[in-house]
Scaffold this motif. Structure first.
Motif, mmCIF file in Angstrom:
data_model
loop_
_atom_site.group_PDB
_atom_site.id
_atom_site.type_symbol
_atom_site.label_atom_id
_atom_site.label_comp_id
_atom_site.label_asym_id
_atom_site.label_seq_id
_atom_site.Cartn_x
_atom_site.Cartn_y
_atom_site.Cartn_z
ATOM 1 N N SER A 204 0.836 -1.313 0.090
ATOM 2 C CA SER A 204 -0.068 0.091 0.076
ATOM 3 C C SER A 204 0.679 1.295 0.020
ATOM 4 O O SER A 204 0.571 2.406 -0.526
ATOM 5 C CB SER A 204 -0.828 -0.099 1.214
ATOM 6 O OG SER A 204 -1.788 -1.183 1.182
ATOM 7 N N PHE A 205 1.960 1.309 0.596
ATOM 8 C CA PHE A 205 2.580 2.418 0.977
ATOM 9 C C PHE A 205 4.176 2.528 0.769
ATOM 10 O O PHE A 205 4.982 3.391 0.837
ATOM 11 C CB PHE A 205 2.567 2.858 2.404
ATOM 12 C CG PHE A 205 1.177 3.142 2.821
ATOM 13 C CD1 PHE A 205 0.468 4.035 2.553
ATOM 14 C CD2 PHE A 205 0.682 2.128 3.739
ATOM 15 C CE1 PHE A 205 -1.198 4.060 2.745
ATOM 16 C CE2 PHE A 205 -0.562 2.194 4.133
ATOM 17 C CZ PHE A 205 -1.516 3.237 3.524
ATOM 18 N N GLY A 206 4.681 1.227 0.245
ATOM 19 C CA GLY A 206 6.050 0.923 -0.173
ATOM 20 C C GLY A 206 6.187 1.553 -1.613
ATOM 21 O O GLY A 206 5.721 2.279 -2.116
ATOM 22 N N ASP A 210 0.502 -0.323 -4.447
ATOM 23 C CA ASP A 210 -0.765 -0.922 -5.327
ATOM 24 C C ASP A 210 -1.870 -0.862 -4.357
ATOM 25 O O ASP A 210 -1.801 -1.966 -3.480
ATOM 26 C CB ASP A 210 -0.428 -2.147 -5.985
ATOM 27 C CG ASP A 210 -1.370 -2.831 -6.871
ATOM 28 O OD1 ASP A 210 -2.683 -2.206 -6.757
ATOM 29 O OD2 ASP A 210 -1.144 -3.465 -7.804
ATOM 30 N N GLN A 211 -2.506 0.013 -4.287
ATOM 31 C CA GLN A 211 -3.672 0.219 -3.140
ATOM 32 C C GLN A 211 -4.689 -1.127 -3.215
ATOM 33 O O GLN A 211 -5.251 -1.416 -2.471
ATOM 34 C CB GLN A 211 -4.273 1.458 -3.348
ATOM 35 C CG GLN A 211 -3.516 2.717 -3.180
ATOM 36 C CD GLN A 211 -3.028 2.881 -1.441
ATOM 37 O OE1 GLN A 211 -3.864 2.313 -0.664
ATOM 38 N NE2 GLN A 211 -1.924 3.472 -1.236
ATOM 39 N N GLY A 212 -5.097 -1.331 -4.481
ATOM 40 C CA GLY A 212 -5.711 -2.436 -4.756
ATOM 41 C C GLY A 212 -5.211 -3.863 -4.124
ATOM 42 O O GLY A 212 -6.065 -4.336 -3.565
ATOM 43 N N VAL A 213 -3.862 -4.275 -4.403
ATOM 44 C CA VAL A 213 -3.428 -5.361 -3.733
ATOM 45 C C VAL A 213 -3.538 -5.141 -2.303
ATOM 46 O O VAL A 213 -3.551 -6.098 -1.346
ATOM 47 C CB VAL A 213 -2.084 -5.666 -4.178
ATOM 48 C CG1 VAL A 213 -1.501 -6.770 -3.503
ATOM 49 C CG2 VAL A 213 -2.039 -5.867 -5.525
ATOM 50 N N GLY A 214 -3.055 -4.012 -1.707
ATOM 51 C CA GLY A 214 -3.210 -3.777 -0.259
ATOM 52 C C GLY A 214 -4.552 -3.773 0.257
ATOM 53 O O GLY A 214 -4.603 -4.503 1.442
ATOM 54 N N SER A 215 -5.395 -3.519 -0.246
ATOM 55 C CA SER A 215 -7.032 -3.754 0.140
ATOM 56 C C SER A 215 -7.167 -5.260 0.119
ATOM 57 O O SER A 215 -8.009 -5.563 1.074
ATOM 58 C CB SER A 215 -8.017 -2.795 -0.911
ATOM 59 O OG SER A 215 -7.452 -1.537 -0.680
ATOM 60 N N ALA A 216 -6.822 -5.835 -0.940
ATOM 61 C CA ALA A 216 -7.216 -7.275 -0.858
ATOM 62 C C ALA A 216 -6.620 -7.977 0.220
ATOM 63 O O ALA A 216 -7.187 -8.874 0.934
ATOM 64 C CB ALA A 216 -6.680 -7.696 -2.244
#
Length: 242
Positions: A204-206, A210-216
Motif C-alpha cells: 500500500s505504501f512502499g 498498489d492500493q488494490g492489492v493492499g486492500s485485498a
C-alpha cells in the motif's frame, strides 16, 4: 522501468539483430563528469550479471542476464517491448550479523515476540491459578491422582477461561504483527520474514504502491481475524450465562 534515480545514470542500449533484441547495460558516467551521454566511452564500466526484462502491456515476455561486457540478448518476442532493469538488481545483499540473516531472522522474531508477550500471559495465568480452590486439588490427590492427572483433570479445566483469553489475544496479535518484523528484519532478509500485515504496508505504501492489492490483503486479514473474534464472543456469552 525500475531504474534507480540519482546522480548516476544506468542506461540500456538495444537494437534488433537476426530476429533477436541485443543490447548493452553500462554505467554512463565517468569520474569528473567528462563523458558523452548515451555513448559508451572507454572509461565507462559495463554492468555484468544484470537482469533485463522485456515488458509488453504490463506483462513480462522475456528476460536475459548481461554478460561480463554488459551485453545481453533477448528473443524476438521482445521486439517492440519496453526494457527495464528490475529493482532487485540494485538490492544490496545482506552482509551483517549471521543471526539476522535469512536462515535465522524468523526464529529471532519469534523469540522477540515470545519475550514481549510472555509477561502478559504469565500474569493472567498466575491470577487464574490463584483463584483455583486448593480443596479440589487436595481432594484429587487424596483420591489417588498423581500430579500430572491433577494438572490435566483439575487445574487445566478450571483455568480454561483464562487460557481461552490468553490464546485468543495472542492469536489476534500474531495475525496482525507488524512492528517486530519491520524493525528487526534487515531489508535484504525481509522477504524471508514477511507476514500479512507487513505485506499490506509494503504493497500500500512502499515502493511502487498498489492500493488494490493492499486492500485485498486487508480483507484477507479481516477474514482470518473474524472467526477468532466470533469464538471469543461466544465464550464470553457462555460465561455470562453461568
Amino acid at each position: 522501468g525500475d531504474l534507480p534515480a540519482g546522480g548516476l545514470r544506468w542506461l540500456l542500449r538495444q537494437c534488433l539483430a537476426g530476429g533477436k533484441v541485443t543490447g548493452t547495460v553500462w554505467l554512463d558516467f565517468v569520474k569528473g563528469g567528462r563523458s558523452e551521454h548515451n555513448v559508451i566511452d572507454q572509461q565507462e564500466k559495463a554492468l555484468s550479471g544484470i537482469t533485463v526484462e522485456a515488458v509488453k502491456d504490463g506483462r513480462k515476455v522475456a528476460e536475459a542476464t548481461t554478460a561480463d561486457d554488459g551485453t545481453f540478448t533477448l528473443p524476438a518476442a521482445a521486439d517492440g517491448a519496453k526494457l527495464r532493469l528490475p529493482a532487485a538488481n540494485f538490492a544490496q545483499p545482506y552482509n551483517g550479523i549471521d543471526w539476522l540473516g535469512p536462515a535465522l531472522v524468523t526464529p529471532a522474531i519469534i523469540g522477540s515476540y515470545v519475550w514481549m508477550w510472555a509477561g502478559f500471559a504469565m500474569v493472567l495465568i498466575a491470577a487464574g491459578l490463584a483463584g483455583v480452590p486448593r480443596e479440589l486439588l487436595e481432594q484429587a490427590r487424596v483420591d489417588g491422582c498423581n500430579e500430572w492427572k491433577v494438572f490435566r483433570k483439575v487445574t487445566v479445566p478450571l483455568l480454561a477461561p483464562v487460557l481461552g483469553v490468553v490464546t485468543v489475544t495472542l492469536m489476534i496479535n500474531v495475525l496482525k504483527i507488524f512492528d517486530l518484523v519491520y524493525v528487526i528484519s534487515p531489508g535484504a532478509t525481509q522477504r524471508e520474514a514477511n507476514v500479512l500485515a507487513l505485506q499490506l504496508y509494503l504493497k500500500s505504501f512502499g515502493g511502487s504502491p498498489d492500493q488494490g492489492v493492499g486492500s485485498a490483503i486487508a480483507v484477507i486479514l479481516l477474514l482470518l481475524v473474524v472467526p477468532v473474534m466470533i469464538l471469543n464472543i461466544r465464550r464470553l456469552r457462555r460465561e455470562s450465562r453461568r
